[in-house]
Design an enzyme around this catalytic site. Structure first.
Site, PDB file in Angstrom:
ATOM      1  N   CYS A 170       0.820  -1.227   0.000  1.00  0.00           N
ATOM      2  CA  CYS A 170       0.000   0.000   0.000  1.00  0.00           C
ATOM      3  C   CYS A 170       0.848   1.269   0.000  1.00  0.00           C
ATOM      4  O   CYS A 170       0.327   2.363  -0.203  1.00  0.00           O
ATOM      5  CB  CYS A 170      -0.939  -0.004   1.199  1.00  0.00           C
ATOM      6  SG  CYS A 170      -1.922  -1.507   1.281  1.00  0.00           S
ATOM      7  N   HIS A 318      -3.153   6.935   2.532  1.00  0.00           N
ATOM      8  CA  HIS A 318      -3.631   5.628   2.077  1.00  0.00           C
ATOM      9  C   HIS A 318      -4.966   5.357   2.767  1.00  0.00           C
ATOM     10  O   HIS A 318      -5.106   5.586   3.974  1.00  0.00           O
ATOM     11  CB  HIS A 318      -2.601   4.562   2.429  1.00  0.00           C
ATOM     12  CG  HIS A 318      -3.113   3.175   2.283  1.00  0.00           C
ATOM     13  ND1 HIS A 318      -3.775   2.751   1.151  1.00  0.00           N
ATOM     14  CD2 HIS A 318      -3.087   2.109   3.135  1.00  0.00           C
ATOM     15  CE1 HIS A 318      -4.134   1.483   1.310  1.00  0.00           C
ATOM     16  NE2 HIS A 318      -3.733   1.072   2.501  1.00  0.00           N
ATOM     17  N   ASN A 348     -10.193  -0.349   0.791  1.00  0.00           N
ATOM     18  CA  ASN A 348      -8.742  -0.265   0.677  1.00  0.00           C
ATOM     19  C   ASN A 348      -8.325  -0.791  -0.700  1.00  0.00           C
ATOM     20  O   ASN A 348      -8.419  -1.986  -0.948  1.00  0.00           O
ATOM     21  CB  ASN A 348      -8.124  -1.095   1.808  1.00  0.00           C
ATOM     22  CG  ASN A 348      -6.608  -1.061   1.803  1.00  0.00           C
ATOM     23  OD1 ASN A 348      -5.997  -0.682   0.811  1.00  0.00           O
ATOM     24  ND2 ASN A 348      -6.011  -1.470   2.912  1.00  0.00           N
TER      25      ASN A 348
HETATM   26  N1  COA Z   1     -17.932  -8.814  10.744  1.00  0.00           N
HETATM   27  C1  COA Z   1     -18.338  -9.075  11.979  1.00  0.00           C
HETATM   28  N2  COA Z   1     -17.484  -9.433  12.966  1.00  0.00           N
HETATM   29  C2  COA Z   1     -16.165  -9.511  12.645  1.00  0.00           C
HETATM   30  C3  COA Z   1     -15.690  -9.243  11.368  1.00  0.00           C
HETATM   31  C4  COA Z   1     -16.624  -8.888  10.376  1.00  0.00           C
HETATM   32  N3  COA Z   1     -16.265  -8.602   9.130  1.00  0.00           N
HETATM   33  N4  COA Z   1     -14.355  -9.398  11.357  1.00  0.00           N
HETATM   34  C5  COA Z   1     -13.999  -9.740  12.606  1.00  0.00           C
HETATM   35  N5  COA Z   1     -15.092  -9.820  13.384  1.00  0.00           N
HETATM   36  C6  COA Z   1     -15.171 -10.166  14.785  1.00  0.00           C
HETATM   37  C7  COA Z   1     -14.020 -11.016  15.246  1.00  0.00           C
HETATM   38  O1  COA Z   1     -14.236 -12.390  14.961  1.00  0.00           O
HETATM   39  C8  COA Z   1     -13.995 -10.729  16.692  1.00  0.00           C
HETATM   40  O2  COA Z   1     -14.999 -11.493  17.320  1.00  0.00           O
HETATM   41  P1  COA Z   1     -14.703 -12.170  18.742  1.00  0.00           P
HETATM   42  O3  COA Z   1     -14.425 -11.031  19.665  1.00  0.00           O
HETATM   43  O4  COA Z   1     -15.967 -12.888  19.010  1.00  0.00           O
HETATM   44  O5  COA Z   1     -13.519 -13.046  18.537  1.00  0.00           O
HETATM   45  C9  COA Z   1     -14.419  -9.265  16.792  1.00  0.00           C
HETATM   46  O6  COA Z   1     -15.088  -8.986  15.565  1.00  0.00           O
HETATM   47  C10 COA Z   1     -13.265  -8.328  16.963  1.00  0.00           C
HETATM   48  O7  COA Z   1     -12.258  -8.687  16.049  1.00  0.00           O
HETATM   49  P2  COA Z   1     -10.949  -7.847  15.878  1.00  0.00           P
HETATM   50  O8  COA Z   1     -10.110  -8.453  14.791  1.00  0.00           O
HETATM   51  O9  COA Z   1     -10.322  -7.614  17.189  1.00  0.00           O
HETATM   52  O10 COA Z   1     -11.597  -6.481  15.377  1.00  0.00           O
HETATM   53  P3  COA Z   1     -10.907  -5.077  15.231  1.00  0.00           P
HETATM   54  O11 COA Z   1     -11.601  -4.073  16.036  1.00  0.00           O
HETATM   55  O12 COA Z   1      -9.411  -5.158  15.352  1.00  0.00           O
HETATM   56  O13 COA Z   1     -11.223  -4.733  13.709  1.00  0.00           O
HETATM   57  C11 COA Z   1     -10.143  -4.723  11.600  1.00  0.00           C
HETATM   58  C12 COA Z   1     -10.709  -5.569  12.705  1.00  0.00           C
HETATM   59  C13 COA Z   1      -9.572  -5.632  10.506  1.00  0.00           C
HETATM   60  C14 COA Z   1     -11.261  -3.869  11.021  1.00  0.00           C
HETATM   61  C15 COA Z   1      -9.063  -3.806  12.210  1.00  0.00           C
HETATM   62  O14 COA Z   1      -8.165  -4.574  12.952  1.00  0.00           O
HETATM   63  C16 COA Z   1      -8.302  -3.056  11.181  1.00  0.00           C
HETATM   64  O15 COA Z   1      -8.854  -2.251  10.458  1.00  0.00           O
HETATM   65  N6  COA Z   1      -6.965  -3.264  11.101  1.00  0.00           N
HETATM   66  C17 COA Z   1      -6.167  -2.599  10.134  1.00  0.00           C
HETATM   67  C18 COA Z   1      -6.325  -3.305   8.843  1.00  0.00           C
HETATM   68  C19 COA Z   1      -5.763  -2.562   7.716  1.00  0.00           C
HETATM   69  O16 COA Z   1      -5.989  -1.399   7.568  1.00  0.00           O
HETATM   70  N7  COA Z   1      -5.017  -3.261   6.873  1.00  0.00           N
HETATM   71  C20 COA Z   1      -4.452  -2.758   5.707  1.00  0.00           C
HETATM   72  C21 COA Z   1      -3.317  -1.866   5.992  1.00  0.00           C
HETATM   73  S1  COA Z   1      -2.601  -1.430   4.511  1.00  0.00           S
END
Ligand code: COA
Length: 464
Positions: A170, A318, A348
């Site tokens: 990215c 980004h 993204n």
């Molecule tokens: N829909 C519903 N629930 C979801 C889900 C979805 N699409 N994806 C994950 N969950 C659930 C998980 O299973 C977890 O459930 P649990 O607590 O029962 O285990 C809960 O939501 C929390 O998961 P978690 O991974 O801790 O969520 P989060 O708040 O960290 O959000 C992202 C997840 C991916 C949105 C977040 O971590 C993020 O945006 N990270 C950066 C990613 C990014 O930008 N990447 C590219 C960089 S270039």
């Protein structure tokens, strides 16, 4: 003779457009005809001597053209509910994403890149044959090689250009822009096309709700040109921390990494097909990493460019997650509007997200001459990169340049015909110039190797 022809072509390019905004509009001193400052670009004008003629004068790299292309098909959060166990509220609240674009079969990375590039050339009002360098930043190239950039070069008819792909996930677009700007400022080249293009939908694991909701497809391109007018790309920082290689990636067939092996051991054959070439991510860690590096990088490039934070006009970041942008704005103590965002519409799009955001920011009137912009990318590698740009290009819609437009279209048609003819010719030539059967070639090679005299054969072996 060749020189004479070249000079005539140059003269025609510089003077012979014959369109509304012809040479007369230029004041010939590198000032923009419309606003009295800024790079003298637009309707095929090049009254400022090229860097080749003027190596001892300082040269600056300005963005003078921009264009984007996204697939027509929209996948909303609601649509996502039919694919994985998720819901609109969760996705919107955690990411800010409402919908994303998904490429059809015919919409390859090259296809999107090409269309964005053609739009950028139209805005810059130059010909494909003016381009010296094409860089495509992508994590979803059509092939490991040839590069997507080479395919774009061919399809544009950019016959004078070098071309390569750049892999920095990215952050790739900012890396590419930095490479191109360095070549321009060194006086080596005059025009570069830098493209961020992705078909992320093709490498997503559509059963992993933690990742498949985040990404989308699209492409954005800019033309970067040499000019003696100060400004343009003024500072940049490129960084990497490869120790985070396992936090975000797409393993390929050549991968020997433990992630892939672990997954292959625990999965059956069918699942292996899903893992290979599929994106994996540790969302929480990547989130932490992003919020850690963004603000320091922005401050670094501003300091290098002698720009105060209070003089910053707009950050084009980004587009990964709205929460990341909000955290960055809080950290810098600037209003969140300072961070341009269109993540809600496209998700993204990896390397494509910054040039797409730039195009939309310009369309919305958020970029104007005299502005201080910062581009900031972060992602797999781990990599991150920031760049400060003193924007000096007129962004008002210019009337279409009919003759230059026609010449561009003719170049595209010529490129297409040339490709077809060359392809047929190679097939025909292969038929008349002897066997091309790979098996027979391999057999011949084996025989040759078997009959070789090994000069470094050990002495005792020879005596026997
Ligand atoms: N829909 C519903 N629930 C979801 C889900 C979805 N699409 N994806 C994950 N969950 C659930 C998980 O299973 C977890 O459930 P649990 O607590 O029962 O285990 C809960 O939501 C929390 O998961 P978690 O991974 O801790 O969520 P989060 O708040 O960290 O959000 C992202 C997840 C991916 C949105 C977040 O971590 C993020 O945006 N990270 C950066 C990613 C990014 O930008 N990447 C590219 C960089 S270039």
């Amino acid at each position: 003779m060749a020189n004479d022809l070249w000079q005539r072509l140059q003269f025609w390019r510089d003077n012979g457009d014959g369109s509304e905004q012809s040479h007369a509009a230029s004041n010939g001193n590198g000032k923009h005809p419309a606003n009295g400052h800024g790079p003298n670009r637009g309707p095929g004008l090049s009254s400022v001597p090229t860097p080749f003629q003027n190596r001892n004068q300082k040269t600056y790299a300005h963005i003078v053209g921009w264009g984007m292309d996204v697939p027509e098909r929209i996948l909303t959060n609601k649509d996502m509910e039919a694919i994985v166990e998720t819901n609109d509220e969760w996705i919107t609240a955690r990411t800010g994403i409402r919908e994303r674009r998904i490429a059809d079969e015919h919409e390859s990375t090259t296809y999107l890149a090409l269309r964005a590039a053609q739009k950028a050339l139209t805005v810059a009002n130059i010909l494909p044959t003016d381009i010296d360098l094409i860089i495509v930043a992508t994590s979803t190239p059509e092939h490991t090689f040839p590069s997507t950039a080479s395919l774009v070069q061919d399809q544009l008819g950019a016959i004078r250009a070098g071309a390569y792909d750049l892999s920095a996930a990215c952050s790739g677009f900012v890396y590419g822009l930095d490479m191109a700007a360095a070549k321009i400022r060194a006086g080596d080249i005059e025009h570069a096309l830098v493209i961020g293009a992705e078909t992320m939908s093709r490498v997503l694991n559509w059963s992993d709700r933690g990742t498949c909701i985040l990404f989308g497809d699209g492409a954005g391109a800019v033309v970067l040109s040499a000019d003696q007018y100060p400004g343009g790309v003024v500072s940049s920082t490129l960084r990497s921390d490869g120790s985070g290689w396992d936090l975000l990636g797409v393993p390929t067939i050549g991968s020997r990494d433990s992630y892939l092996q672990e997954k292959m051991e625990e999965a059956d054959d069918d699942e292996n097909n899903h893992r290979m070439h599929r994106l994996h991510m540790n969302g929480r860690e990547v989130f932490r990493f992003a919020t850690r590096v963004i603000n320091d990088s922005i401050k670094d490039v501003l300091r290098m460019a002698n720009i105060e934070l209070s003089d910053l006009s707009l950050v084009i970041p980004h587009q990964a997650n709205q929460r990341i942008l909000e955290a960055a704005a809080r950290g810098l103590k600037v209003p969140v509007e300072m961070f341009y965002s269109n993540v809600a519409k496209y998700g993204n799009t990896s390397a494509a997200s910054i040039p797409i955001a730039l195009c939309e920011a310009i369309d919305e009137g958020r970029v104007k001459p005299g502005d201080n912009l910062v581009f900031i990318g972060f992602g797999g590698g781990l990599t991150w990169a920031a760049m400060a740009v003193q924007w000096e290009t007129d962004v008002t819609k210019q009337s279409p340049q009919r003759i230059m437009g026609l010449r561009r279209q003719l170049t595209y048609i010529y490129a297409q015909q040339r490709r077809g003819v060359l392809h047929q010719w190679r097939k025909l030539y292969g038929k008349v110039s002897g066997p091309t059967d790979p098996e027979s070639t391999i057999k011949q090679l084996r025989n040759k190797i078997a009959n070789l005299n090994w000069e470094d054969e050990p002495e005792e072996e020879k005596e026997k």
